[in-house]
Design a protein around this motif. Structure first.
Motif, PDB file in Angstrom:
ATOM      1  N   ARG A 142      13.661   6.238  14.382  1.00  0.00           N
ATOM      2  CA  ARG A 142      14.948   7.005  14.193  1.00  0.00           C
ATOM      3  C   ARG A 142      15.088   7.177  13.184  1.00  0.00           C
ATOM      4  O   ARG A 142      16.067   6.194  12.546  1.00  0.00           O
ATOM      5  CB  ARG A 142      16.833   6.543  15.318  1.00  0.00           C
ATOM      6  CG  ARG A 142      17.121   7.904  15.700  1.00  0.00           C
ATOM      7  CD  ARG A 142      17.976   7.684  16.865  1.00  0.00           C
ATOM      8  NE  ARG A 142      19.855   8.817  16.370  1.00  0.00           N
ATOM      9  CZ  ARG A 142      20.601   8.570  17.024  1.00  0.00           C
ATOM     10  NH1 ARG A 142      20.724   7.581  17.471  1.00  0.00           N
ATOM     11  NH2 ARG A 142      21.239   9.414  16.108  1.00  0.00           N
ATOM     12  N   ALA A 143      15.430   8.971  12.198  1.00  0.00           N
ATOM     13  CA  ALA A 143      15.788   9.185  10.852  1.00  0.00           C
ATOM     14  C   ALA A 143      16.890  10.305  11.721  1.00  0.00           C
ATOM     15  O   ALA A 143      17.398  10.995  12.418  1.00  0.00           O
ATOM     16  CB  ALA A 143      14.532   9.460  10.606  1.00  0.00           C
ATOM     17  N   PHE A 144      17.474  10.947  10.114  1.00  0.00           N
ATOM     18  CA  PHE A 144      18.856  11.595  10.274  1.00  0.00           C
ATOM     19  C   PHE A 144      18.514  12.362   8.521  1.00  0.00           C
ATOM     20  O   PHE A 144      17.489  11.958   8.049  1.00  0.00           O
ATOM     21  CB  PHE A 144      20.110  10.659   9.441  1.00  0.00           C
ATOM     22  CG  PHE A 144      20.755   9.883  10.731  1.00  0.00           C
ATOM     23  CD1 PHE A 144      20.413   9.854  12.081  1.00  0.00           C
ATOM     24  CD2 PHE A 144      21.599   9.046  10.417  1.00  0.00           C
ATOM     25  CE1 PHE A 144      20.903   8.890  12.316  1.00  0.00           C
ATOM     26  CE2 PHE A 144      22.145   8.460  11.024  1.00  0.00           C
ATOM     27  CZ  PHE A 144      22.033   7.870  12.324  1.00  0.00           C
ATOM     28  N   LEU A 145      18.216  13.752   9.273  1.00  0.00           N
ATOM     29  CA  LEU A 145      18.446  15.173   7.925  1.00  0.00           C
ATOM     30  C   LEU A 145      19.826  14.492   7.046  1.00  0.00           C
ATOM     31  O   LEU A 145      20.941  15.591   8.216  1.00  0.00           O
ATOM     32  CB  LEU A 145      17.891  16.364   8.721  1.00  0.00           C
ATOM     33  CG  LEU A 145      17.759  17.276   7.386  1.00  0.00           C
ATOM     34  CD1 LEU A 145      16.006  16.697   6.987  1.00  0.00           C
ATOM     35  CD2 LEU A 145      17.033  18.628   8.482  1.00  0.00           C
ATOM     36  N   PHE A 146      19.874  14.912   5.842  1.00  0.00           N
ATOM     37  CA  PHE A 146      20.527  14.424   5.240  1.00  0.00           C
ATOM     38  C   PHE A 146      20.885  16.244   3.717  1.00  0.00           C
ATOM     39  O   PHE A 146      19.451  16.179   3.394  1.00  0.00           O
ATOM     40  CB  PHE A 146      21.315  13.820   3.942  1.00  0.00           C
ATOM     41  CG  PHE A 146      21.545  12.304   5.122  1.00  0.00           C
ATOM     42  CD1 PHE A 146      23.040  12.057   5.165  1.00  0.00           C
ATOM     43  CD2 PHE A 146      20.187  11.964   5.745  1.00  0.00           C
ATOM     44  CE1 PHE A 146      23.637  11.295   5.996  1.00  0.00           C
ATOM     45  CE2 PHE A 146      21.471  11.034   6.018  1.00  0.00           C
ATOM     46  CZ  PHE A 146      22.610  10.612   6.162  1.00  0.00           C
ATOM     47  N   LYS A 184      17.517   5.479  10.150  1.00  0.00           N
ATOM     48  CA  LYS A 184      18.566   4.810  10.572  1.00  0.00           C
ATOM     49  C   LYS A 184      18.295   2.988  10.224  1.00  0.00           C
ATOM     50  O   LYS A 184      19.090   2.071   9.942  1.00  0.00           O
ATOM     51  CB  LYS A 184      18.442   4.813  11.730  1.00  0.00           C
ATOM     52  CG  LYS A 184      19.288   4.366  12.244  1.00  0.00           C
ATOM     53  CD  LYS A 184      20.253   4.374  13.930  1.00  0.00           C
ATOM     54  CE  LYS A 184      21.431   4.074  13.914  1.00  0.00           C
ATOM     55  NZ  LYS A 184      21.560   4.174  15.961  1.00  0.00           N
ATOM     56  N   ALA A 185      17.103   2.821  10.267  1.00  0.00           N
ATOM     57  CA  ALA A 185      16.776   1.327  10.085  1.00  0.00           C
ATOM     58  C   ALA A 185      17.090   0.709   8.845  1.00  0.00           C
ATOM     59  O   ALA A 185      16.890  -0.876   8.164  1.00  0.00           O
ATOM     60  CB  ALA A 185      15.494   1.144  10.461  1.00  0.00           C
ATOM     61  N   LEU A 236      12.427   1.560   0.156  1.00  0.00           N
ATOM     62  CA  LEU A 236      12.011   2.280   0.624  1.00  0.00           C
ATOM     63  C   LEU A 236      12.700   2.822   1.454  1.00  0.00           C
ATOM     64  O   LEU A 236      13.114   2.517   2.022  1.00  0.00           O
ATOM     65  CB  LEU A 236      10.567   2.508   1.135  1.00  0.00           C
ATOM     66  CG  LEU A 236      10.041   4.329   2.103  1.00  0.00           C
ATOM     67  CD1 LEU A 236       9.947   5.137   0.776  1.00  0.00           C
ATOM     68  CD2 LEU A 236       8.749   3.629   2.915  1.00  0.00           C
ATOM     69  N   LEU A 237      13.727   4.116   1.264  1.00  0.00           N
ATOM     70  CA  LEU A 237      14.686   4.685   2.509  1.00  0.00           C
ATOM     71  C   LEU A 237      14.351   6.044   3.152  1.00  0.00           C
ATOM     72  O   LEU A 237      14.769   6.076   4.259  1.00  0.00           O
ATOM     73  CB  LEU A 237      16.295   4.971   1.570  1.00  0.00           C
ATOM     74  CG  LEU A 237      16.616   4.097   0.711  1.00  0.00           C
ATOM     75  CD1 LEU A 237      17.998   4.780  -0.136  1.00  0.00           C
ATOM     76  CD2 LEU A 237      16.746   2.823   1.815  1.00  0.00           C
ATOM     77  N   GLY A 238      12.820   6.393   2.733  1.00  0.00           N
ATOM     78  CA  GLY A 238      12.356   7.899   3.643  1.00  0.00           C
ATOM     79  C   GLY A 238      11.679   8.545   2.618  1.00  0.00           C
ATOM     80  O   GLY A 238      11.043   8.431   1.590  1.00  0.00           O
TER      81      GLY A 238
END
Length: 106
Positions: free
Chosen positions: A36-40, A98-99, A74-76
């Motif tokens: 899972r990931a978030f869009l900022f 998210k991780a 590395l974050l995204g």
């Protein structure tokens, strides 16, 4: 009454460097490399890598990996260009996995 701790933040899970504000979340319905990931809309204290074309779930995009400005984790990635009209809203936005981030001031 509880004291206000300031804005709710997201930090690098590895070193605690602040990388984004909770208020900058556009969507929590994205998929990253590790789940899972978030869009900022904004990110801070990061380093942006070289751009490259990638085939993602929603089609071809030009993206650049983003790294923690302190530890280099590395974050995204950052969306540089979307080739499909329906995906243009992502341009200039950031995916944080998210991780790879931790909540702070919650």
């Amino acid at each position: 009454m509880a004291e206000s701790l300031g804005p709710r933040l997201y930090s690098c899970y590895n070193c605690g460097n602040h990388v984004s504000l909770h208020d900058d979340i556009i969507s929590k319905s994205f998929q990253g490399r590790s789940g899972r990931a978030f869009l900022f809309s904004h990110a801070m204290n990061i380093r942006v890598g070289a751009k490259a074309d990638r085939h993602l779930i929603t089609g071809l995009h030009t993206v650049a990996d983003i790294y923690c400005g302190d530890c280099g984790e590395l974050l995204g990635w950052k969306y540089k260009r979307a080739y499909e009209a329906s995906q243009k809203y992502k341009e200039g936005k950031f995916i944080l996995e998210k991780a790879k981030i931790a909540k702070e001031n919650w």
